[in-house]
Design an enzyme around this catalytic site. Structure first.
Site, PDB file in Angstrom:
ATOM      1  N   LYS A 119       0.828  -1.215   0.000  1.00  0.00           N
ATOM      2  CA  LYS A 119       0.000   0.000   0.000  1.00  0.00           C
ATOM      3  C   LYS A 119       0.859   1.260   0.000  1.00  0.00           C
ATOM      4  CE  LYS A 119      -2.376  -0.790   3.825  1.00  0.00           C
ATOM      5  NZ  LYS A 119      -2.083  -2.150   4.265  1.00  0.00           N
ATOM      6  N   ARG A 126     -10.152   1.219   7.830  1.00  0.00           N
ATOM      7  CA  ARG A 126      -9.836  -0.181   8.107  1.00  0.00           C
ATOM      8  C   ARG A 126     -10.983  -0.899   8.782  1.00  0.00           C
ATOM      9  NH1 ARG A 126      -3.848   0.470   8.314  1.00  0.00           N
ATOM     10  NH2 ARG A 126      -2.858  -1.510   8.665  1.00  0.00           N
ATOM     11  N   ARG A 163      -1.982  -9.177  13.015  1.00  0.00           N
ATOM     12  CA  ARG A 163      -2.426  -8.110  12.109  1.00  0.00           C
ATOM     13  C   ARG A 163      -3.289  -8.695  10.986  1.00  0.00           C
ATOM     14  NH1 ARG A 163       3.002  -5.480  10.369  1.00  0.00           N
ATOM     15  NH2 ARG A 163       1.741  -3.969   9.249  1.00  0.00           N
ATOM     16  N   ARG A 204      10.514  -3.232  11.959  1.00  0.00           N
ATOM     17  CA  ARG A 204       9.436  -2.615  12.732  1.00  0.00           C
ATOM     18  C   ARG A 204       8.952  -3.591  13.793  1.00  0.00           C
ATOM     19  NH1 ARG A 204       5.311  -0.294   8.372  1.00  0.00           N
ATOM     20  NH2 ARG A 204       3.899  -1.366   9.780  1.00  0.00           N
ATOM     21  N   ARG A 244      11.072  -7.377   5.670  1.00  0.00           N
ATOM     22  CA  ARG A 244      10.967  -5.936   5.446  1.00  0.00           C
ATOM     23  C   ARG A 244      11.868  -5.184   6.430  1.00  0.00           C
ATOM     24  NH1 ARG A 244       5.206  -2.874   5.045  1.00  0.00           N
ATOM     25  NH2 ARG A 244       5.019  -3.167   7.282  1.00  0.00           N
TER      26      ARG A 244
HETATM   27  P1  AMP Z   1       0.205   0.185   8.664  1.00  0.00           P
HETATM   28  O1  AMP Z   1       1.504   0.910   8.573  1.00  0.00           O
HETATM   29  O2  AMP Z   1      -0.868   0.764   7.768  1.00  0.00           O
HETATM   30  O3  AMP Z   1       0.335  -1.312   8.492  1.00  0.00           O
HETATM   31  O4  AMP Z   1      -0.350   0.427  10.161  1.00  0.00           O
HETATM   32  C1  AMP Z   1       0.411   0.039  11.286  1.00  0.00           C
HETATM   33  C2  AMP Z   1      -0.482  -0.062  12.506  1.00  0.00           C
HETATM   34  O5  AMP Z   1      -1.095   1.213  12.771  1.00  0.00           O
HETATM   35  C3  AMP Z   1      -1.653  -1.030  12.386  1.00  0.00           C
HETATM   36  O6  AMP Z   1      -1.279  -2.372  12.659  1.00  0.00           O
HETATM   37  C4  AMP Z   1      -2.607  -0.461  13.435  1.00  0.00           C
HETATM   38  O7  AMP Z   1      -2.162  -0.796  14.756  1.00  0.00           O
HETATM   39  C5  AMP Z   1      -2.421   1.040  13.275  1.00  0.00           C
HETATM   40  N1  AMP Z   1      -3.369   1.594  12.269  1.00  0.00           N
HETATM   41  C6  AMP Z   1      -3.032   2.135  11.068  1.00  0.00           C
HETATM   42  N2  AMP Z   1      -4.143   2.560  10.413  1.00  0.00           N
HETATM   43  C7  AMP Z   1      -5.186   2.259  11.220  1.00  0.00           C
HETATM   44  C8  AMP Z   1      -6.601   2.411  11.092  1.00  0.00           C
HETATM   45  N3  AMP Z   1      -7.154   2.957  10.002  1.00  0.00           N
HETATM   46  N4  AMP Z   1      -7.376   2.001  12.128  1.00  0.00           N
HETATM   47  C9  AMP Z   1      -6.841   1.465  13.233  1.00  0.00           C
HETATM   48  N5  AMP Z   1      -5.517   1.261  13.408  1.00  0.00           N
HETATM   49  C10 AMP Z   1      -4.686   1.649  12.408  1.00  0.00           C
END
Ligand code: AMP
Length: 217
Positions: A13, A88, A171, A160, A127
């Site tokens: 993404k 999400r 996740r 990370r 990653r």
């Molecule tokens: P990402 O980098 O998009 O994979 O997001 C990393 C983490 O941020 C996720 O595993 C969630 O803990 C939190 N997060 C990111 N976007 C959202 C969202 N729209 N709603 C809830 N938690 C989020």
């Protein structure tokens, strides 16, 4: 143009959102990046969200909707934007819809990067991310020139905390349970599926086709 780049963790993404942002001269907004920045800065919000991030759980809809509403009402979003990682959950999608209506902004187009779970686990465990500029590498597909060092700014590359395998599996569970239904909520007319298992180059080409299709729709 408002694009939602949608898909499971590790589907690419961030890469595709950055591509669309550059191509259409609109900001790319990643809720994950916003949350990680708050965590790193140790703000009050950071203290609330850090625990969820490290466990691979979603941050609450209330907190997430607030941070997104604040960002999307900035002047640079008037001409459109790319959202990476939001909405999400179905309540987040509903909230986004009412925010867009209130602000007089256009309906979003969803670009869905489809990648099966096992490919995602393999990708995410290899990653690495620059601790300074956030640039993403993959030890197999896009390794840095010097191991452990960012090509862009010489920063140290880190795993990370949420890219540990057990956290990745959590996740993915959250994704299937809460995020998958968002695709149904938008429906097939809005969702443009792209096979995300191909090379970055091929996925980018396919995203371009869908994005053009979107912008002329
Ligand atoms: P990402 O980098 O998009 O994979 O997001 C990393 C983490 O941020 C996720 O595993 C969630 O803990 C939190 N997060 C990111 N976007 C959202 C969202 N729209 N709603 C809830 N938690 C989020």
């Amino acid at each position: 143009m408002i694009y939602l780049v949608f898909g499971p963790p590790g589907c690419g993404k961030g890469t595709q959102a950055a591509h669309l942002a550059e191509r259409f001269h609109i900001p790319a907004i990643s809720t994950g990046e916003m949350f990680r920045a708050e965590c790193k800065a140790g703000t009050d919000l950071g203290k609330i969200v850090c625990a969820a991030l490290t466990k691979g759980e979603l941050v609450s809809d209330e907190v997430t909707n607030q941070i997104v509403a604040r960002r999307l009402t900035q002047p640079d979003c008037r001409q459109g934007f790319v959202l990476d990682g939001y909405p999400r959950t179905v309540p987040q999608a509903r909230q986004l819809e009412s925010l867009l209506r209130r602000e007089g902004l256009m309906d979003p187009r969803v670009i869905y990067l489809d990648v099966p779970d096992e490919a995602l686990v393999q990708r995410l465990t290899s990653r690495r991310q620059c601790s300074e500029c956030g640039h993403i590498y993959n030890l197999h597909f896009q390794p840095p020139v010097r191991p452990g060092i960012c090509d862009v700014d010489g920063g140290t590359l880190m795993v990370r905390a949420d890219d540990q395998e057990s956290v990745i599996r959590q996740r993915l569970r959250s994704y299937h349970e809460l995020t998958g239904p968002v695709l149904n909520w938008y429906g097939p007319g809005v969702v443009h599926r792209v096979d995300g298992t191909r090379s970055v180059h091929d996925v980018t080409d396919a995203v371009d086709v869908e994005a053009m299709d979107c912008s002329t729709a």
